[in-house]
Design a protein around this motif. Structure first.
Motif, PDB file in Angstrom:
ATOM      1  N   GLU A 110      -7.157  75.734  58.415  1.00 43.09           N
ATOM      2  CA  GLU A 110      -7.495  76.410  57.426  1.00 43.09           C
ATOM      3  C   GLU A 110      -8.493  76.157  56.835  1.00 43.09           C
ATOM      4  N   MET A 111      -9.406  77.555  56.208  1.00 44.10           N
ATOM      5  CA  MET A 111     -10.559  76.970  55.296  1.00 44.10           C
ATOM      6  C   MET A 111     -10.968  77.771  54.235  1.00 44.10           C
ATOM      7  N   ASP A 112     -10.401  77.736  53.124  1.00 42.70           N
ATOM      8  CA  ASP A 112     -10.555  78.373  51.461  1.00 42.70           C
ATOM      9  C   ASP A 112     -12.290  79.179  51.911  1.00 42.70           C
ATOM     10  N   ALA A 113     -12.119  80.213  51.320  1.00 43.86           N
ATOM     11  CA  ALA A 113     -13.340  80.912  52.167  1.00 43.86           C
ATOM     12  C   ALA A 113     -13.083  82.202  50.433  1.00 43.86           C
ATOM     13  N   ARG A 114     -13.989  83.051  49.952  1.00 44.00           N
ATOM     14  CA  ARG A 114     -13.824  84.305  49.712  1.00 44.00           C
ATOM     15  C   ARG A 114     -14.876  84.961  49.861  1.00 44.00           C
TER      16      ARG A 114
ATOM     17  N   MET B 131     -17.992  77.932  43.943  1.00 47.99           N
ATOM     18  CA  MET B 131     -17.140  78.484  45.590  1.00 47.99           C
ATOM     19  C   MET B 131     -17.555  76.487  45.305  1.00 47.99           C
ATOM     20  N   GLU B 132     -18.526  75.666  45.145  1.00 48.42           N
ATOM     21  CA  GLU B 132     -18.829  74.525  45.221  1.00 48.42           C
ATOM     22  C   GLU B 132     -17.901  73.481  44.145  1.00 48.42           C
ATOM     23  N   LYS B 133     -18.319  74.592  43.843  1.00 52.90           N
ATOM     24  CA  LYS B 133     -17.235  73.415  42.538  1.00 52.90           C
ATOM     25  C   LYS B 133     -15.183  73.797  43.457  1.00 52.90           C
ATOM     26  N   GLU B 134     -14.839  74.384  43.395  1.00 49.24           N
ATOM     27  CA  GLU B 134     -13.551  74.525  43.836  1.00 49.24           C
ATOM     28  C   GLU B 134     -13.687  74.365  45.344  1.00 49.24           C
ATOM     29  N   ASP B 135     -14.565  73.188  46.582  1.00 46.57           N
ATOM     30  CA  ASP B 135     -14.521  73.452  47.918  1.00 46.57           C
ATOM     31  C   ASP B 135     -13.920  74.166  48.388  1.00 46.57           C
TER      32      ASP B 135
END
Length: 284
Positions: free
Chosen positions: A67-71, A99-103
């Motif tokens: 799984e990959m966290d995405a927006r 997004m980078e801050k939140e990985d």
């Protein structure tokens, strides 16, 4: 100044939405009542006015690597008084930094027009999701009743949806909250989730046409058996299907783009074989 929105900005955000997209006020109210969260909306404020906005809706991308966290980037808009100043580009860059801050691994968006594919390509996005589009006139549907249909919901079909599309190279999986909103939106717009043995179709009547915006089709089922049933229900002049790339019908077309925040994950995924990627239920 770019920052996350707060509840006091909702009237200005609704006004900007209306100016930019022209949706009915009832639909706009629906989104802000049921889908809006402060930390999922970036705004550009010039003086005391909201000049631009961008929504960051959480989505999980399922891949063979896990799984990959995405927006999902949604509702990007600039007020007419502030257009031509690069506000949407600045909002997009800020979104990437957040997004980078939140990985977060990647961001996804669906360009509303052909021209916007080039706009987003220049800002680091590339096509990752295709679909098949098929315009099916009623006269080309074979006679017959087709499969039996029953009214359902996205919440009720969530497990089936996830099993069906989990075999993709990349699958954008919405959570329970997002699917619940899809049901609320369908109720407002007149859409229906119609189930049949082993699958379902999401249908949205639009005048003398019906848009079939998602189809879960068992591999041993003939597409036209579903088309017959949908036509039996609606009796429309034409049906416009948006299909997963693996369904052998219609013409292939680009659908959604992605920007990889974590490029190493992209490179690893490129080395893994998988079936065609899928993204749907994007509120477009």
């Amino acid at each position: 100044m770019i920052a996350f929105a707060d509840r006091s900005m909702v009237p200005a955000l609704k006004e900007l939405w209306k100016l930019s997209f022209g949706d009915p006020e009832g639909y706009i109210d629906l989104f802000f009542e049921h889908r809006f969260r402060d930390k999922e909306c970036l705004v550009d404020v010039e003086g005391e006015r909201v000049a631009g906005m961008l929504f960051l809706l959480p989505i999980t991308v399922i891949t063979p690597l896990g799984e990959m966290d995405a927006r999902y980037i949604y509702g990007v808009a600039t007020h007419p008084d502030f257009r031509g100043r690069g506000i949407s580009t600045r909002l997009l860059h800020r979104a990437h930094r957040e997004m980078e801050k939140e990985d977060v691994i990647l961001s996804i968006l669906v360009p509303a027009t052909k021209e916007l594919f080039q706009f987003y390509e220049h800002r680091g996005y590339a096509i990752e999701f295709n679909c098949r589009r098929m315009a099916l006139p009623a006269g080309e549907i074979p006679p017959g009743e087709g499969v039996p249909l029953a009214e359902s919901s996205f919440a009720g079909e969530a497990a089936l949806r996830n099993r069906y599309f989990n075999r993709c190279h990349m699958f954008g999986r919405w959570d329970t909250r997002a699917l619940s909103y899809q049901d609320i939106e369908a109720g407002y717009t007149g859409g229906e989730v119609l189930s049949f043995p082993g699958g379902y179709a999401y249908c949205l009547p639009d005048g003398d046409k019906v848009l079939v915006k998602e189809l879960v089709l068992p591999k041993d089922m003939d597409f036209y058996e579903v088309a017959k049933a949908v036509h039996r229900r609606y009796g429309a002049k034409e049906y416009q299907y948006r299909l997963w790339e693996d369904i052998p019908a219609g013409e292939l077309a680009p659908y959604a783009m992605a920007h990889w925040i974590k490029e190493k994950r992209q490179k690893k995924l490129e080395d893994v074989e998988g079936r065609a990627s899928y993204l749907g239920l994007t509120l477009d």
